[in-house]
Design a protein around this motif. Sequence first.
Motif, PDB file in Angstrom:
ATOM      1  N   ASN A  71       0.777  -1.001  -0.454  1.00 19.61           N
ATOM      2  CA  ASN A  71       0.463   0.405   0.024  1.00 19.61           C
ATOM      3  C   ASN A  71       1.067   1.673  -0.354  1.00 19.61           C
TER       4      ASN A  71
ATOM      5  N   ASP B 141      -4.533   8.321   1.722  1.00 22.02           N
ATOM      6  CA  ASP B 141      -4.015   7.335   2.718  1.00 22.02           C
ATOM      7  C   ASP B 141      -3.127   5.984   1.882  1.00 22.02           C
ATOM      8  N   ALA B 142      -2.337   6.410   1.652  1.00 21.47           N
ATOM      9  CA  ALA B 142      -1.652   4.704   1.475  1.00 21.47           C
ATOM     10  C   ALA B 142      -1.049   4.480   3.330  1.00 21.47           C
ATOM     11  N   ILE B 143      -1.690   3.968   3.571  1.00 20.51           N
ATOM     12  CA  ILE B 143      -0.634   3.052   5.016  1.00 20.51           C
ATOM     13  C   ILE B 143      -0.902   1.311   4.811  1.00 20.51           C
ATOM     14  N   LEU B 144      -2.331   1.399   4.870  1.00 18.55           N
ATOM     15  CA  LEU B 144      -2.403   0.054   4.810  1.00 18.55           C
ATOM     16  C   LEU B 144      -3.812  -1.136   4.152  1.00 18.55           C
TER      17      LEU B 144
ATOM     18  N   VAL C  71      -6.305   4.493  -0.373  1.00 15.80           N
ATOM     19  CA  VAL C  71      -5.714   3.607  -1.643  1.00 15.80           C
ATOM     20  C   VAL C  71      -5.978   2.035  -1.352  1.00 15.80           C
TER      21      VAL C  71
ATOM     22  N   VAL D  94      -8.352   0.683   0.796  1.00 13.11           N
ATOM     23  CA  VAL D  94      -9.140   0.226   1.707  1.00 13.11           C
ATOM     24  C   VAL D  94      -8.449   1.149   2.888  1.00 13.11           C
ATOM     25  N   PRO D  95      -9.420   1.490   3.349  1.00 14.80           N
ATOM     26  CA  PRO D  95      -9.470   2.864   4.660  1.00 14.80           C
ATOM     27  C   PRO D  95      -8.392   2.687   5.193  1.00 14.80           C
ATOM     28  N   SER D  96      -7.139   2.952   5.729  1.00 14.57           N
ATOM     29  CA  SER D  96      -5.977   2.037   6.129  1.00 14.57           C
ATOM     30  C   SER D  96      -6.632   1.780   7.823  1.00 14.57           C
TER      31      SER D  96
END
Length: 487
Positions: free
Chosen positions: A58, A130-133, A162, A164-166
Amino acid sequence: MKGVLTPIEMKAVDRNTEYNHIPTIVLMENAGSSIAGYIMNNFPDKKKISIYCGTGGNGGDGFVIARHLLNQGYKIHLFLLSKPENIKNKDSKTNWKSINLISKTDKNLKLSKITDSSQLNPDNSDIIIDAILGTGVNGRLREPISSAIDNINYSPAIVISVDVPSGLNPEDGVVYDKSVVAHTTLTLHKPKTGLKLADNKYVGNIEVLDIGIPLVSEEYTGVGDLLKLKTPSTSSHKGENGSVLIIGSNPDYIGAVIFAAEAAISRGVDLVFIVAPESSAKIIKQYNPEYIVKSIEGDVLNMDGYPIISELIDRVDSILIGSGAGLSSQTGELFNKIVTSTDKKIVIDADALKLVDKQNIIDSNTLVTPHTREFKEFFGCDLPDKRDDKIKLLEKLSKEYNTVILLKGVVDIVVSPDDYKLNSTGNQGMTVGGTGDLLAGLCVGISTRNTLYESAYISAFILGNAGDKLVEEYGFNYTSSDLLKII
Ligand SMILES: NC(=O)C1=CN([C@@H]2O[C@H](COP(=O)(O)OP(=O)(O)OC[C@H]3O[C@@H](n4cnc5c(N)ncnc54)[C@H](O)[C@@H]3O)[C@@H](O)[C@H]2O)[C@H](O)CC1
Ligand SMILES: [K+]
């Protein structure tokens, strides 16, 4: 093809795409550039963007998005929520090196490595990505990710998640800890089941972005599908890794149950019960001490064996009937009794396909494994020539009889009431005797922990693959025993 995928199904499709010669970094590049394209089309005037990145795929998407948006004149502040050495995903590592290099030369990119939540400040950018998880989240959110999510949720920015919402569970959509509240979720290739099940507050509006995954990666089996196999747990006790009951054989043919039993054991099944007529039971018992063999009086399988069989049915996960059972009407009476008296998974193979009445499987949980001739006998109808027409007919019959159909052929067609898959592994060497028993054994073995549908197409893939490996070494004259060694 399914409209939404579980995370593991997505991982399998990902892996199959690599198996189909598209490197995963291409998918990450496509993901990042299509997300950047969405931002440019929908937010052309929002020029100040924050991108929060995790350490997996992600995060890797986030690095690619930054690179593409920089080229379009956006001002980017990229936050890596970890030390760079914690980036495990190989494609993310590559894209990290590149975006890190760019940050040294491009004044429109500010890059911050956040290892402690105290480094986070209120975020006043126009857009937060939001490219965290994504699909790889597990367990309680660790710092600084947890605080970063609070930071994102407090900000007035438009939040784009991105894939899925983290923090949202990608499978069941539950927020076990906390989650980013997204204005829009840009999910890759297909929505994950969690997005459809989640409280819409977190997901916002869902856009599905294509990332170049070819249909073949879903329509056909591939090595990715092996990721779905539930691996035997190491700390398991006898029987926890699945137990099967195989009912078959007759005095003239005992090899079938042995091939089926050995194939089931090859998939890590713990307990294999075999019920056979007394004449063959003695020989089967000698073949492998692992087998728990119960014999039925008489030459062929018959209703006298039903009491012991119904006891064993209660103890096992899955049942296979038919292997070399012969065609006596007494055996038919027994098989029809079995399919109408349990909701355990039942694989109906070989001779059982000639003895079981299809009306009797409607309320059961069954997989039928015919080749073309057995198909015609069992379902009482011809098969159309064109593959698409075959699939349509199989889908109709699968729904009508509530059964999974594995139609064996040069390309195996596996159909469940709500999906289908094709298997093109294997070769003409597979017509040697016993391969059908190996396939049925793989199916009943895998179905102890996977669905009958998954067990059917994964078994077809494994067996065909074994055959393809043998052809490389021996040409077409290999035997089922050779196949057994490979699987
Ligand atoms: N075909 C596709 O769908 C593509 C998907 N891509 C993107 O890759 C992610 C999946 O990547 P993966 O590495 O499997 O997982 P994540 O990036 O979601 O996260 C794993 C990463 O995060 C850490 N982590 C996990 N749980 C926690 C937690 N509770 N607290 C803190 N940190 C956690 C873990 O250590 C890992 O490092 C998918 O969603 C897409 O966005 C690719 O772009 C390729 C194509
Ligand atoms: K995300």
